[in-house]
Design an enzyme around this catalytic site. Sequence first.
Site, mmCIF file in Angstrom:
data_model
loop_
_atom_site.group_PDB
_atom_site.id
_atom_site.type_symbol
_atom_site.label_atom_id
_atom_site.label_comp_id
_atom_site.label_asym_id
_atom_site.label_seq_id
_atom_site.Cartn_x
_atom_site.Cartn_y
_atom_site.Cartn_z
ATOM 1 N N TRP A 156 13.608 69.457 75.205
ATOM 2 C CA TRP A 156 13.082 70.444 74.040
ATOM 3 C C TRP A 156 13.606 69.073 73.003
ATOM 4 O O TRP A 156 14.483 70.252 72.418
ATOM 5 C CB TRP A 156 13.369 71.394 74.255
ATOM 6 C CG TRP A 156 12.554 72.145 75.363
ATOM 7 C CD1 TRP A 156 10.425 71.770 76.174
ATOM 8 C CD2 TRP A 156 12.888 72.128 76.865
ATOM 9 N NE1 TRP A 156 11.039 72.468 76.735
ATOM 10 C CE2 TRP A 156 11.623 72.223 77.409
ATOM 11 C CE3 TRP A 156 14.249 71.973 77.098
ATOM 12 C CZ2 TRP A 156 12.037 72.889 79.172
ATOM 13 C CZ3 TRP A 156 14.527 72.814 79.048
ATOM 14 C CH2 TRP A 156 12.992 72.820 79.702
ATOM 15 N N HIS A 173 8.690 75.974 73.721
ATOM 16 C CA HIS A 173 7.453 76.272 74.605
ATOM 17 C C HIS A 173 7.212 77.800 74.578
ATOM 18 O O HIS A 173 8.337 79.022 74.048
ATOM 19 C CB HIS A 173 8.508 75.808 76.081
ATOM 20 C CG HIS A 173 9.432 76.127 76.346
ATOM 21 N ND1 HIS A 173 10.288 75.290 77.800
ATOM 22 C CD2 HIS A 173 10.749 76.832 75.883
ATOM 23 C CE1 HIS A 173 11.478 76.963 77.600
ATOM 24 N NE2 HIS A 173 12.107 77.225 76.704
ATOM 25 N N ARG A 199 7.707 70.834 68.407
ATOM 26 C CA ARG A 199 8.971 70.159 69.260
ATOM 27 C C ARG A 199 9.083 68.748 68.207
ATOM 28 O O ARG A 199 7.912 68.468 67.748
ATOM 29 C CB ARG A 199 8.882 69.646 70.335
ATOM 30 C CG ARG A 199 8.303 70.285 71.558
ATOM 31 C CD ARG A 199 8.696 69.492 72.321
ATOM 32 N NE ARG A 199 8.652 71.530 74.055
ATOM 33 C CZ ARG A 199 7.601 71.040 74.796
ATOM 34 N NH1 ARG A 199 8.242 69.260 75.546
ATOM 35 N NH2 ARG A 199 8.061 71.892 76.000
ATOM 36 N N GLN A 213 0.666 76.166 74.399
ATOM 37 C CA GLN A 213 1.116 76.169 76.001
ATOM 38 C C GLN A 213 0.026 77.546 75.943
ATOM 39 O O GLN A 213 0.184 77.929 75.803
ATOM 40 C CB GLN A 213 3.064 75.989 75.607
ATOM 41 C CG GLN A 213 3.365 74.747 75.466
ATOM 42 C CD GLN A 213 4.823 74.910 76.143
ATOM 43 O OE1 GLN A 213 4.963 75.438 76.809
ATOM 44 N NE2 GLN A 213 4.822 73.720 76.640
ATOM 45 N N VAL A 256 13.516 77.605 86.853
ATOM 46 C CA VAL A 256 13.011 77.491 87.801
ATOM 47 C C VAL A 256 14.072 77.062 89.163
ATOM 48 O O VAL A 256 14.080 76.149 89.404
ATOM 49 C CB VAL A 256 11.391 76.993 87.561
ATOM 50 C CG1 VAL A 256 10.228 78.044 86.827
ATOM 51 C CG2 VAL A 256 10.974 75.699 87.444
ATOM 52 N N ALA A 310 6.694 80.898 87.977
ATOM 53 C CA ALA A 310 5.697 81.200 86.417
ATOM 54 C C ALA A 310 5.861 79.231 86.197
ATOM 55 O O ALA A 310 5.940 78.860 86.950
ATOM 56 C CB ALA A 310 7.339 80.898 85.534
HETATM 57 C C1 FA5 Z 1 7.619 73.504 79.467
HETATM 58 O O1 FA5 Z 1 7.408 73.233 78.119
HETATM 59 C C2 FA5 Z 1 8.401 74.475 80.415
HETATM 60 N N1 FA5 Z 1 8.461 75.310 79.897
HETATM 61 C C3 FA5 Z 1 7.530 74.468 81.436
HETATM 62 C C4 FA5 Z 1 6.984 75.769 82.491
HETATM 63 C C5 FA5 Z 1 6.975 77.006 82.501
HETATM 64 C C6 FA5 Z 1 8.405 75.626 83.950
HETATM 65 C C7 FA5 Z 1 7.222 77.374 83.596
HETATM 66 C C8 FA5 Z 1 8.357 75.685 84.827
HETATM 67 C C9 FA5 Z 1 7.943 77.148 85.140
HETATM 68 P P1 FA5 Z 1 7.398 70.378 79.319
HETATM 69 O O2 FA5 Z 1 7.815 70.069 78.259
HETATM 70 O O3 FA5 Z 1 6.735 69.937 80.949
HETATM 71 O O4 FA5 Z 1 8.124 72.211 80.208
HETATM 72 O O5 FA5 Z 1 5.915 71.203 78.678
HETATM 73 C C10 FA5 Z 1 4.889 72.207 79.350
HETATM 74 C C11 FA5 Z 1 3.044 71.397 78.941
HETATM 75 O O6 FA5 Z 1 3.195 71.176 77.506
HETATM 76 C C12 FA5 Z 1 3.389 69.443 79.283
HETATM 77 O O7 FA5 Z 1 2.867 69.331 80.654
HETATM 78 C C13 FA5 Z 1 1.931 69.176 78.127
HETATM 79 O O8 FA5 Z 1 0.646 69.769 78.482
HETATM 80 C C14 FA5 Z 1 2.858 70.004 76.343
HETATM 81 N N2 FA5 Z 1 3.396 69.632 76.158
HETATM 82 C C15 FA5 Z 1 4.746 69.161 76.095
HETATM 83 N N3 FA5 Z 1 5.274 68.868 74.728
HETATM 84 C C16 FA5 Z 1 3.690 68.387 74.387
HETATM 85 C C17 FA5 Z 1 3.481 68.017 73.520
HETATM 86 N N4 FA5 Z 1 4.573 67.407 72.202
HETATM 87 N N5 FA5 Z 1 2.185 67.693 73.043
HETATM 88 C C18 FA5 Z 1 1.378 68.075 72.839
HETATM 89 N N6 FA5 Z 1 1.482 68.577 74.900
HETATM 90 C C19 FA5 Z 1 2.669 69.446 75.187
#
Ligand code: FA5
Length: 343
Positions: A156, A173, A199, A213, A256, A310
């Site tokens: 992140w 997130h 981000r 999100q 998790v 989650a």
């Molecule tokens: C997370 O942010 C974790 N907090 C998700 C999670 C929650 C996992 C609870 C387990 C339990 P990740 O970095 O993969 O995970 O982001 C989750 C989703 O946010 C991605 O699948 C995507 O759909 C969206 N996302 C992430 N970064 C971006 C971005 N820069 N622009 C648009 N969508 C994004």
Amino acid sequence: MLEEIGQLKEEALRELSCVADLVGLENWRISYLGKKGALIQLVRGVGSLPPEQRPLAGQAANEAKLALESAWGEKQRELQEKSLAQALQAERIDVTLPGRQPILGQVHPITRVLREITDIFVALGFRVVEGPEVEWDRYNFEMLNIPADHPARDMWDTFYISGRVGEMLLRTHTSPNQVRIMEKNQPPIRVIVPGKCYRYEAVDATHEAMFYQVEGLAVDEGITMGDLKGVLTIFAKAMYGKERKVRFRCDYFPFVEPGVEMSVECYACKGAGCRICKNTGWLELMGAGMVHPRVLEGVGYDSTRYTGFAFGMGPERIAMQKYGIEDLRYFYANDLRFLRQFR
Ligand code: FA5
């Protein structure tokens, strides 16, 4: 004197007949009937006449005054009517003209997808809550089992508010709300948290620096991975249609254990493989998993009694898959030609 009165009356009436508007009429009134007007001056002069001439002159002056006042009243009515008629003519509305098309606003596609997502989870018994976008490092990382020196922080890229790790930041997130909610509530918990995240990304077709999100959290006694799979499968089928297949694969998130990523069959090729799904046949929907015992313990829960799942999904990516949009940046470019397609 009588002659003078007669002349004045005649002259006044002549002038009055030439008056064309209300301003001119007022000027006329002041110069003949006003306190210092010509007629009033003549009336005053009656007092200085010999007594035998006064009654006749007084009567004539009075008659002249009444005549001028009545002519003035008449003219005033006439001019008022004229000016009203002119105003009505100027402001006339042509009801036969075709109407102008009003520009109607519409719900932004991401808002629409957010509403669809929340509706599905609300129907499953989840409550919708919100949390702060400016967050403490403690909630965004520490309490989620990501201490300052943890390599997973690289997952992140963070905008720090104070510039120093360990202080305030823009949440990367919505997961910090897992902790905030558990700190304030006891199980059973079933919530979803929609909101903006930030981000420090290299922006491209699937990454924005600001995006949404939707976090989900369910904690109770006896919750298993089967519940996670069941709830998320129901969600995916409600969102994309019953025939669309979903799959779960192992993934890693420090908060998790076990962690999974959930994918849905590609909308474009129905699983055959194409450019959009990079020939895999699948599109990633979200990260999920069973809440890590350390996170449960951190908020004072007994992790031998309670378990939970989650998940965190990106509505922009869901909207891309749902509407077949190839570049996520279109959603926030404010190009009306793009946005109007979602009417
Ligand atoms: C997370 O942010 C974790 N907090 C998700 C999670 C929650 C996992 C609870 C387990 C339990 P990740 O970095 O993969 O995970 O982001 C989750 C989703 O946010 C991605 O699948 C995507 O759909 C969206 N996302 C992430 N970064 C971006 C971005 N820069 N622009 C648009 N969508 C994004």
